[in-house]
Design a protein around this motif. Structure first.
Motif, mmCIF file in Angstrom:
data_model
loop_
_atom_site.group_PDB
_atom_site.id
_atom_site.type_symbol
_atom_site.label_atom_id
_atom_site.label_comp_id
_atom_site.label_asym_id
_atom_site.label_seq_id
_atom_site.Cartn_x
_atom_site.Cartn_y
_atom_site.Cartn_z
ATOM 1 N N TYR A 1 8.509 16.634 3.229
ATOM 2 C CA TYR A 1 9.535 15.610 3.032
ATOM 3 C C TYR A 1 9.056 14.239 3.473
ATOM 4 N N HIS A 2 8.164 14.214 4.433
ATOM 5 C CA HIS A 2 7.493 12.976 4.814
ATOM 6 C C HIS A 2 6.164 13.323 5.466
ATOM 7 N N ILE A 3 5.101 12.800 4.879
ATOM 8 C CA ILE A 3 3.759 13.011 5.419
ATOM 9 C C ILE A 3 3.022 11.671 5.427
ATOM 10 N N SER A 4 2.326 11.400 6.511
ATOM 11 C CA SER A 4 1.524 10.179 6.618
ATOM 12 C C SER A 4 0.104 10.439 6.129
ATOM 13 N N ALA A 5 -0.413 9.483 5.384
ATOM 14 C CA ALA A 5 -1.778 9.598 4.871
ATOM 15 C C ALA A 5 -2.806 9.683 5.986
ATOM 16 N N PHE A 6 -2.503 9.086 7.134
ATOM 17 C CA PHE A 6 -3.483 9.044 8.220
ATOM 18 C C PHE A 6 -3.636 10.391 8.919
ATOM 19 N N ASN A 7 -2.798 11.353 8.543
ATOM 20 C CA ASN A 7 -3.005 12.738 8.976
ATOM 21 C C ASN A 7 -3.901 13.488 7.990
ATOM 22 N N MET B 1 0.845 -1.179 0.000
ATOM 23 C CA MET B 1 0.000 0.000 0.000
ATOM 24 C C MET B 1 0.887 1.238 0.000
ATOM 25 N N CYS B 2 0.279 2.399 -0.013
ATOM 26 C CA CYS B 2 1.060 3.634 -0.016
ATOM 27 C C CYS B 2 0.444 4.604 0.979
ATOM 28 N N TYR B 3 1.108 4.769 2.123
ATOM 29 C CA TYR B 3 0.590 5.621 3.182
ATOM 30 C C TYR B 3 1.525 6.776 3.542
ATOM 31 N N ASP B 4 2.719 6.791 2.961
ATOM 32 C CA ASP B 4 3.713 7.813 3.299
ATOM 33 C C ASP B 4 4.330 8.350 2.015
ATOM 34 N N ILE B 5 4.327 9.678 1.857
ATOM 35 C CA ILE B 5 4.832 10.256 0.616
ATOM 36 C C ILE B 5 5.675 11.502 0.879
ATOM 37 N N LYS B 6 6.386 11.903 -0.159
ATOM 38 C CA LYS B 6 7.158 13.148 -0.183
ATOM 39 C C LYS B 6 6.651 13.955 -1.370
ATOM 40 N N PHE C 1 7.767 8.069 -2.573
ATOM 41 C CA PHE C 1 6.960 7.488 -1.510
ATOM 42 C C PHE C 1 7.814 6.540 -0.676
ATOM 43 N N TYR C 2 7.293 6.199 0.486
ATOM 44 C CA TYR C 2 8.017 5.343 1.420
ATOM 45 C C TYR C 2 7.272 4.016 1.587
ATOM 46 N N GLU C 3 8.048 2.963 1.766
ATOM 47 C CA GLU C 3 7.461 1.655 2.019
ATOM 48 C C GLU C 3 8.344 0.935 3.029
ATOM 49 N N VAL D 1 -0.401 -8.483 4.529
ATOM 50 C CA VAL D 1 -1.097 -8.027 3.324
ATOM 51 C C VAL D 1 -0.995 -9.103 2.249
ATOM 52 N N LYS D 2 -2.106 -9.406 1.625
ATOM 53 C CA LYS D 2 -2.126 -10.412 0.574
ATOM 54 C C LYS D 2 -1.647 -9.796 -0.740
ATOM 55 N N GLY D 3 -0.455 -10.159 -1.158
ATOM 56 C CA GLY D 3 0.087 -9.668 -2.419
ATOM 57 C C GLY D 3 0.782 -8.326 -2.272
ATOM 58 N N SER D 4 1.888 -8.159 -2.977
ATOM 59 C CA SER D 4 2.632 -6.900 -2.936
ATOM 60 C C SER D 4 1.898 -5.839 -3.740
ATOM 61 N N ARG D 5 1.933 -4.586 -3.247
ATOM 62 C CA ARG D 5 1.234 -3.480 -3.895
ATOM 63 C C ARG D 5 2.196 -2.326 -4.161
ATOM 64 N N MET D 6 1.779 -1.420 -5.017
ATOM 65 C CA MET D 6 2.518 -0.197 -5.300
ATOM 66 C C MET D 6 1.563 0.821 -5.899
ATOM 67 N N PRO D 7 1.901 2.109 -5.851
ATOM 68 C CA PRO D 7 1.057 3.110 -6.513
ATOM 69 C C PRO D 7 0.992 2.841 -8.018
#
Length: 258
Positions: free
Chosen positions: A44-50, A1-6, A121-123, A184-190
């Motif tokens: 530079y780093h932001i969490s999606a949950f914010n 998934m993708c929850y952290d980005i720059k 993005f961060y993973e 997580v079932k299966g690898s993901r990416m944006p």
């Protein structure tokens, strides 16, 4: 998934060049971005949950226009603030494979697509019961063109909240190795698009099958390295150094991403 980005850490011209097709359009988009982000600091780093406001582009009357939309889609039919808050934590990402089926996403996919531009993005990579954050970015350090959807929601006091979701797909290339979360079932990416796919994604034509947008090799343009922790007491916060390379002796990162 993708929850952290720059994002918004590069010159506005770099984003305009990714979205504009002519010199005139690039200049217009750059000017619009300068106005839109004049009071916004680099992320530079932001969490999606914010649920931050992220950089999105929408096609309005054949004119690509930038907006800052809150991350975590709230469908227009959401009844109240409590429900909106619950939904928003579940709509940060939307799977391309089921986007035509999920009630929260299907109408936005048909009518309200957007492009989300990020610098990277961060993973987290799982190894020996520990997790290690990596920063993933374009090899040429260009902004990444991510498929997204958006919607407007009207609050009880008639305030319009514009929100978006980032589209994910099956991981390929280095991401198939990095995203190995056992929960997580299966690898993901944006879902990273090419410049040639921008207009197709932003068009109002609903005949395109979602899977058509996955048939590119943009994943081959990704690079990655490990960074300092993004969670817990050792997190250094939203500063430039958070996306700097940081080595973990127990990891052979080059073997992982080669």
């Amino acid at each position: 998934m993708c929850y952290d980005i720059k994002y918004l850490t590069q010159k506005k011209l770099n984003y305009a060049k990714r979205m504009g097709e002519s010199p005139e359009e690039i200049i217009r988009i750059e000017n619009d971005l300068n106005i839109l982000t004049q009071n916004i600091t680099p992320k530079y780093h932001i969490s999606a949950f914010n649920h931050p406001n992220i950089l999105c582009f929408i096609n309005e009357s054949d004119k690509i226009q930038p907006y800052l939309l809150r991350w975590g889609l709230i469908p227009y039919w959401t009844k109240d603030e409590i429900t909106a808050s619950k939904i928003q934590n579940r709509t940060i990402n939307a799977r391309i494979e089921t986007i035509n089926e999920k009630p929260s996403f299907k109408e936005s996919y048909k009518k309200r697509r957007c492009i989300i531009l990020i610098d990277g993005f961060y993973e987290h990579y799982h190894f020996n019961h520990n997790t290690y954050p990596l920063y993933i970015f374009h090899k040429e350090e260009k902004p990444l063109i991510i498929a997204g959807i958006w919607d407007n929601w009207l609050t009880h006091d008639k305030k319009t909240i514009s929100t978006s979701s980032l589209i994910t797909t099956k991981a390929q290339g280095i991401m198939s190795k990095i995203h190995n979360n056992p929960k997580v079932k299966g690898s993901r990416m944006p879902l990273i698009l090419t410049e040639d796919q921008i207009n197709k994604w932003l068009s109002e034509d609903i005949e395109y099958a979602p899977e058509e947008f996955c048939n590119n090799k943009e994943y081959e343009n990704l690079n990655a390295f490990t960074v300092k922790p993004l969670r817990g007491k050792n997190y250094i916060g939203n500063i430039k150094e958070v996306s700097y390379p940081f080595e973990y002796p127990e990891l052979n990162i080059q073997r992982l991403i080669s």
